[in-house]
Scaffold this motif. Structure first.
Motif, PDB file in Angstrom:
ATOM      1  N   PHE A 104       0.827  -1.203   0.000  1.00  0.00           N
ATOM      2  CA  PHE A 104       0.000   0.000   0.000  1.00  0.00           C
ATOM      3  C   PHE A 104       0.863   1.255   0.000  1.00  0.00           C
ATOM      4  O   PHE A 104       0.634   2.192  -0.783  1.00  0.00           O
ATOM      5  CB  PHE A 104      -0.917  -0.016   1.227  1.00  0.00           C
ATOM      6  CG  PHE A 104      -1.753   1.218   1.388  1.00  0.00           C
ATOM      7  CD1 PHE A 104      -1.450   2.169   2.352  1.00  0.00           C
ATOM      8  CD2 PHE A 104      -2.851   1.439   0.575  1.00  0.00           C
ATOM      9  CE1 PHE A 104      -2.219   3.308   2.492  1.00  0.00           C
ATOM     10  CE2 PHE A 104      -3.633   2.576   0.710  1.00  0.00           C
ATOM     11  CZ  PHE A 104      -3.316   3.513   1.673  1.00  0.00           C
ATOM     12  N   LEU A 105       1.869   1.270   0.865  1.00  0.00           N
ATOM     13  CA  LEU A 105       2.660   2.488   1.035  1.00  0.00           C
ATOM     14  C   LEU A 105       3.590   2.741  -0.144  1.00  0.00           C
ATOM     15  O   LEU A 105       3.960   3.890  -0.396  1.00  0.00           O
ATOM     16  CB  LEU A 105       3.468   2.399   2.330  1.00  0.00           C
ATOM     17  CG  LEU A 105       2.642   2.375   3.610  1.00  0.00           C
ATOM     18  CD1 LEU A 105       3.514   2.011   4.803  1.00  0.00           C
ATOM     19  CD2 LEU A 105       1.950   3.706   3.855  1.00  0.00           C
ATOM     20  N   SER A 106       4.018   1.689  -0.850  1.00  0.00           N
ATOM     21  CA  SER A 106       5.001   1.859  -1.934  1.00  0.00           C
ATOM     22  C   SER A 106       4.366   1.826  -3.320  1.00  0.00           C
ATOM     23  O   SER A 106       5.085   1.911  -4.302  1.00  0.00           O
ATOM     24  CB  SER A 106       6.084   0.780  -1.843  1.00  0.00           C
ATOM     25  OG  SER A 106       5.532  -0.499  -2.058  1.00  0.00           O
ATOM     26  N   THR A 107       3.073   1.677  -3.425  1.00  0.00           N
ATOM     27  CA  THR A 107       2.426   1.741  -4.738  1.00  0.00           C
ATOM     28  C   THR A 107       1.233   2.698  -4.689  1.00  0.00           C
ATOM     29  O   THR A 107       1.287   3.777  -5.267  1.00  0.00           O
ATOM     30  CB  THR A 107       1.973   0.348  -5.227  1.00  0.00           C
ATOM     31  OG1 THR A 107       1.064  -0.223  -4.282  1.00  0.00           O
ATOM     32  CG2 THR A 107       3.161  -0.588  -5.415  1.00  0.00           C
ATOM     33  N   THR A 108       0.167   2.308  -3.981  1.00  0.00           N
ATOM     34  CA  THR A 108      -1.031   3.139  -3.946  1.00  0.00           C
ATOM     35  C   THR A 108      -0.727   4.543  -3.439  1.00  0.00           C
ATOM     36  O   THR A 108      -1.155   5.544  -4.040  1.00  0.00           O
ATOM     37  CB  THR A 108      -2.097   2.482  -3.049  1.00  0.00           C
ATOM     38  OG1 THR A 108      -2.277   1.137  -3.467  1.00  0.00           O
ATOM     39  CG2 THR A 108      -3.417   3.219  -3.142  1.00  0.00           C
TER      40      THR A 108
END
Lengths: 479, 284
Positions: A104-108
């Motif tokens: 979540f933190l590194s894409t979205t």
């Protein structure tokens, strides 16, 4: 470049698969190679792999280009394709933060940052509807990942706050790098920018990896297939991103990051197809709700018109009553973030006998964020309509709002935070076993339904007005 | 962007900031309902007393409240055991009248207690029952603390000496035991402990030289930062960190390699040196 071009569909799909594969292979290589070797090696190989695709620019073309554009391309590539991934690797171990959080933190989150950063650049500025769509996609992505398993490991900023914040900071660096790449691509074209961006990142990456390269040769001999796979994924992501950004705008390229959780979740289909089945931990009802919201948000980002489109002169304005309704719905939805949304119970029966009940706030649950997304989407469509950009905004925006509103029902009992700092670790470590349980039940605030109702009325009025305006302008055109 | 739109955005932003302030006020004062109290259970399984209740406390204090289970013999079952034992002694001595009297008292109180009813029926029919030599409730011993952890191994393993049941400041989880290695995780008992977790690992090698080589390849090379040689009890030990999150102490004792790995909460593993040394000094 305002409308979604079919020419961008293939590169966007490539970039989406590339971003998912980058995440998966980075996880595989985490702790198997020094991080500088992983980041530098992957981007160096990606540069080499990109040469047959993007080609090598002519020397005279580079000589005639402005130095500013060359520097932006190289610097943007270093930031987006080396520095941001390296920072993420430095602050990740294989399961710390857990995979769902790291994804979540590194894409979205990076995709959201990129869309929001585009508001600062006139040439890339998306419509308000697209910005709201990015928020909805983020809420949907979080809801999807929170349903990967129960009890969920998805609890951002609890166990590994330093790592989580560092990965977000990397996202800001990526967003800035993406804007630099887009700025240079407007002058130089995507192929030259691919050469300079990946080349700059490769040069810096190799230099940074040299001090530890000798000591890593043994590990490289074992891990080269995984490193090559990461390089292929990086190539796909980089080339796909640059092409999509050039054809359809950087906000639309950001969909490749916003949609990554869906692509990684789809890996479970491959698992089922090959028959390598284990226990299926995914709560599919909630996961589909999250997927629907994620897809709806991405649809709004892709299909909504940009702010750089000219405002229709003399276009009719939406009814005055819609604005207070939409804003009231948004404020009500924001208020639900601070109100109880879930009731939770944690019981430990093993070494640490412990039992506690508490109320989780809306900030810690999926539904209030979705309801906020609905309200923000309706408000955003209204603001886009007030500047005259009606036709290309109200359909994707209001469709996304309706889908997000419907997605609320399967997500009513989805928490976005399972771990806490104040329950003994001995209890939380064994959640889901016979020694401890964690359970939640939906307890939404009535203000949630008030917000949805206000947003629904505003959306209905707005949709009806936009449809009538559209009909009237088409009649005027045929006359 | 028109002025009206900017104004609307400004109003909406102000409203959202107000909501954020509201959130920060409510979020800081979260109270939770936690179970606390003592439950006293007889060794025969029934509850003697239970004052467990839910109390509302600030969330950050919730970990201080737990349910204590005390197991002891209740007065009623103590009397029954005394009467039953007297009856068995009477049967062993051949005093059937006394045995009948005692068994009658037992059955009058609890007809299902052990073999009292069967023995009394046999006596009433003129028979002579054999004394019951099984001890009272051999599987349950009175406790005042939660059950202590034990190893999963059924065969005694010398390596388990390196993974004790108690390390000051930590609570031990079950050990994972293999024929040639044992590992055990310990979780901090208090929130103020700078460590997030401690793992002790011991492995048996073919020879002391092999254990020393393993220490070099598995411990020293993986934790090369802040390296130092220290003394742990009678062992010359290696201290090192990975520079990010983990600190380790490793040493050999003959053909056994022992490693303690501590995870830092703060991201500064070098600061764990005194804590991990203190833990290591509690080993043999």
């Amino acid at each position: 470049m305002d409308r979604m071009s079919t020419k961008a569909a293939l590169p966007l799909a490539t970039a989406l698969l590339g971003s998912a594969a980058v995440f998966v292979m980075s996880t595989v290589l985490s702790d198997r190679l020094p991080d500088t070797v992983t980041a530098g090696g992957a981007v160096a190989l990606a540069f080499l792999l990109s040469l047959p695709l993007a080609g090598i620019p002519r020397v005279d073309a580079l000589r005639s280009a402005r130095r500013r554009d060359l520097a932006l391309a190289a610097g943007g590539g270093v930031a987006a394709f080396w520095a941001a991934p390296l920072i993420t690797l430095l602050f990740r171990l294989t399961d710390a933060p857990p995979g769902s959080e790291a994804l979540f933190l590194s894409t979205t989150a990076w995709g959201l940052f990129t869309v929001l950063a585009c508001f600062a650049v006139a040439a890339e500025r998306p419509g308000f509807t697209a910005g709201a769509g990015a928020l909805a996609a983020t809420a949907g992505g979080a809801a999807l990942l929170a349903n990967w398993e129960r009890p969920s490991s998805f609890s951002p900023f609890v166990r590994y706050p330093v790592s989580d914040v560092a990965i977000l900071a990397a996202g800001l660096i990526f967003a800035l790098g993406a804007l630099a790449l887009a700025a240079s691509a407007r002058e130089l074209g995507p192929r030259v920018v691919a050469f300079l961006g990946l080349g700059g990142a490769a040069a810096v990456g190799v230099l940074a990896a040299i001090p530890v390269l000798t000591a890593s040769l043994g590990s490289l001999a074992l891990e080269w297939p995984a490193l090559l796979a990461l390089a292929v994924a990086t190539t796909a992501f980089a080339i796909g991103w640059l092409q999509t950004a050039h054809v359809a705008g950087t906000p639309r390229a950001a969909v490749a990051l916003l949609g990554a959780p869906a692509a990684v979740t789809a890996l479970t289909l491959a698992e089922r197809a090959t028959g390598r089945l284990g226990v299926d931990p995914v709560v599919w009802s909630g996961a589909f709700g999250g997927l629907a919201a994620l897809a709806a948000g991405c649809f709004a980002v892709m299909a909504a018109e940009g702010l750089q489109a000219s405002t229709a002169v003399g276009a009719p304005k939406p009814p005055r009553a819609v604005l207070p309704l939409a804003l009231a719905g948004t404020v009500a939805a924001a208020a639900t973030l601070a109100l109880p949304a879930l009731s939770a119970v944690a019981d430990g029966h093993g070494e640490v006998p412990f039992s506690v009940k508490w109320e989780m706030l809306g900030l810690e649950a999926a539904v209030p964020w979705l309801v906020l997304s609905v309200a923000v989407l309706v408000t955003a469509v209204l603001f886009d309509a007030r500047r005259g950009a009606v036709r290309a905004c109200w359909v994707p925006g209001l469709i996304a709002a309706v889908v997000c509103a419907l997605a609320v029902w399967p997500l009513l009992d989805t928490p976005l935070r399972t771990w806490t700092l104040w329950i003994p670790a001995g209890v939380q470590q064994v959640y889901g076993t016979e020694y401890a349980r964690f359970a939640v039940a939906a307890a939404p605030s009535p203000l949630l339904w008030v917000s949805l109702a206000l947003s629904a009325v505003a959306a209905g009025l707005l949709g009806y007005w936009a449809w009538r305006s559209d009909e009237a302008s088409q009649e005027a055109t045929t006359r | 962007m028109t002025g009206a739109v900017r104004g609307s955005i400004a109003r909406a932003t102000a409203a959202l900031l107000l909501v954020a302030l509201m959130f920060s006020a409510t979020g800081c004062q979260r109270t939770v309902e936690v179970q606390t109290g003592t439950r006293v259970v007889c060794t025969y399984g029934h509850v003697i007393s239970d004052n467990v209740q839910m109390v509302k406390v600030p969330a950050k204090e919730a970990a201080k409240y737990q349910v204590e289970t005390v197991t002891r013999l209740c007065d009623r079952h103590a009397k029954l055991e005394a009467l039953y034992e007297a009856a068995q002694k009477a049967l062993a001595a051949g005093d059937l009248q006394r045995a009948k009297l005692k068994l009658g008292q037992v059955v009058a109180t609890d007809a299902t207690f052990r073999k009292a009813k069967q023995q009394l029926d046999t006596l009433n029919k003129g028979g002579k029952p054999a004394p019951d030599s099984t001890p009272n409730n051999p599987s349950v011993t009175p406790t005042t603390t939660p059950p202590s952890t034990g190893t999963t191994a059924t065969v005694p393993n010398a390596l388990t000496a390196w993974t004790p049941d108690a390390i000051t400041g930590f609570s031990a989880k079950k050990a994972l035991v293999d024929p040639l290695s044992v590992s055990r995780e310990y979780l901090p008992s208090a929130g103020s402990n700078p460590a997030a977790a401690l793992v002790i690992y011991a492995e048996q090698y073919l020879s002391p030289a092999a254990a020393t080589a393993a220490l070099s390849t598995q411990v020293k090379s993986a934790y090369p930062k802040n390296a130092a040689t220290i003394k742990v009890n009678s062992h010359s030990a290696y201290f090192g960190t990975d520079g990010r999150q983990f600190a380790v102490i490793g040493f050999t004792s003959g053909p056994v390699m022992v490693a303690l790995e501590m995870t830092a909460k703060s991201g500064d593993p070098a600061a764990l040196r005194s804590a991990i040394e203190a833990a290591a000094k509690q080993l043999p």
